[in-house]
Design a protein around this motif. Structure first.
Motif, short mmCIF file in Angstrom:
data_model
loop_
_atom_site.label_atom_id
_atom_site.label_comp_id
_atom_site.label_asym_id
_atom_site.label_seq_id
_atom_site.Cartn_x
_atom_site.Cartn_y
_atom_site.Cartn_z
N GLN A 91 0.81 -1.21 0.00
CA GLN A 91 0.00 0.00 0.00
C GLN A 91 0.85 1.26 0.00
OE1 GLN A 91 -3.04 -0.04 3.04
NE2 GLN A 91 -3.38 -2.24 2.81
N LYS A 92 1.89 1.30 0.83
CA LYS A 92 2.77 2.48 0.89
C LYS A 92 3.92 2.29 -0.10
CE LYS A 92 1.63 3.51 5.70
NZ LYS A 92 2.17 3.71 7.07
N ARG A 148 5.59 9.23 -6.94
CA ARG A 148 6.14 8.24 -6.01
C ARG A 148 5.53 6.86 -6.27
NH1 ARG A 148 8.43 10.34 -0.89
NH2 ARG A 148 7.82 8.33 -0.02
N GLN A 149 4.22 6.83 -6.55
CA GLN A 149 3.58 5.55 -6.85
C GLN A 149 4.08 4.98 -8.17
OE1 GLN A 149 2.68 5.06 -3.68
NE2 GLN A 149 1.07 3.80 -4.57
N GLU A 168 -3.90 -2.06 -2.91
CA GLU A 168 -4.42 -0.70 -2.84
C GLU A 168 -3.38 0.33 -3.28
OE1 GLU A 168 -7.48 0.36 0.12
OE2 GLU A 168 -6.52 -1.19 1.34
N PRO A 169 -2.91 0.24 -4.52
CA PRO A 169 -1.77 1.08 -4.93
C PRO A 169 -2.07 2.58 -4.92
CG PRO A 169 -2.77 -0.01 -6.82
CD PRO A 169 -3.38 -0.63 -5.61
N VAL A 196 -2.17 -9.29 -13.32
CA VAL A 196 -2.27 -8.42 -12.16
C VAL A 196 -3.37 -8.92 -11.24
CG1 VAL A 196 -2.79 -6.09 -11.33
CG2 VAL A 196 -1.43 -6.39 -13.41
N LEU A 197 -3.06 -9.01 -9.95
CA LEU A 197 -4.06 -9.13 -8.90
C LEU A 197 -3.98 -7.85 -8.08
CD1 LEU A 197 -3.69 -12.78 -7.54
CD2 LEU A 197 -5.36 -11.92 -9.18
N MET A 198 -5.11 -7.16 -7.94
CA MET A 198 -5.13 -5.89 -7.23
C MET A 198 -6.18 -5.91 -6.13
SD MET A 198 -5.75 -1.97 -8.63
CE MET A 198 -7.51 -2.18 -8.90
N ILE A 199 -5.76 -5.56 -4.92
CA ILE A 199 -6.70 -5.32 -3.83
C ILE A 199 -7.15 -3.87 -3.89
CG2 ILE A 199 -6.91 -5.11 -1.32
CD1 ILE A 199 -4.89 -7.38 -1.06
#
Length: 257
Positions: A91-92, A148-149, A168-169, A196-199
């Protein structure tokens, strides 16, 4: 669009429990027989209540946790290390403030033993694609949240793994930056076609980006529902008001409520 190559992932009957502090307290079951698949080049989002086990699942895929039972397979593999196929973006952004942007993006390659000059060469090839040209020698504090992301995602994809795990990008970004990053991610994904697997907790984000959306139940998590997003690509932001898009959002909301 790039061709989708690689292996499918098969998650079968995963269970996981964690001990609870306090004498005599029963273990807390987090995963309750979780099963799903994802195909090469597919973008799949996972949504569900907070605390239902999504991050535990990702930790298993990344090799940080082991299931109590069940299995995770890539292609025809017979239970080899799952982490060898995955790159994980938490996440971060976790960029080190004392390293340049370039040297932050090569951390994963260095951990796996690649020499620094070769790691830098590989990462530099992606800087134009990720909109970071000219910021190679900058420090993280000099970048916007969106940049940054992008740097964190570059650090993830430069490892050239078959599966990207995105937790949670864009959750920490403001609404306008988040929308911009969603469109950017879609365009870059269509170019490279990673699996891709994304929460995400954002239903609209899940529908906008995904080929499929998997809804998990409350803890202990199982697959409660699955929606295939058969909307044309590339998807413009204006599509979120289309009746087909709204109907998919409503279907997912009805399941979650």
């Amino acid at each position: 669009m790039a061709d989708a190559r690689g292996n499918r992932i098969v998650v079968a009957d995963l269970t996981k429990s964690f001990p609870q502090p306090g004498r005599g307290r029963a273990d807390r079951q987090v995963l309750g027989g979780l099963s799903f698949t994802a195909e090469p080049g597919e973008f799949v989002s996972l949504i569900g209540p907070s605390g239902c086990g999504k991050s535990t699942l990702f930790n298993m895929l990344a090799g940080l946790e082991s299931p109590d039972s069940g299995s995770i397979r890539f292609g025809t593999s017979d239970g080899g290390p799952v982490a060898a196929h995955c790159a994980y973006m938490p996440q971060k952004d976790l960029l080190f403030p004392w390293r340049t942007v370039l040297d932050n993006t090569i951390l994963g390659l260095q951990v796996h033993g690649l020499a620094k000059p070769e790691a830098r060469r590989r990462a530099l090839e992606l800087f134009p694609v990720f909109g970071l040209s000219g910021f190679e020698d900058a420090r993280p504090f000099q970048l916007s949240g969106g940049m940054r992301q992008r740097a964190a995602l570059l650090r993830t994809v430069v490892q050239e793994r078959e599966l990207l795990l995105l937790d949670e990008p864009f959750g920490a970004l403001d609404s306008l930056t988040r929308t911009e990053m969603q469109s950017w991610l879609q365009n870059v994904w269509q170019r490279y076609r990673w699996m891709v697997l994304m929460i995400t907790h954002d239903i609209r984000e899940a529908v906008y980006l995904s080929d499929r959306v998997i809804v998990l139940s409350a803890r202990p998590a199982t697959v409660r529902h699955e929606v295939r997003v058969d909307l044309p690509r590339p998807r413009e932001v204006s599509m979120i008001t289309a009746p087909e898009f709204v109907a998919l959002e409503q279907e997912l909301l009805d399941v979650l409520n």
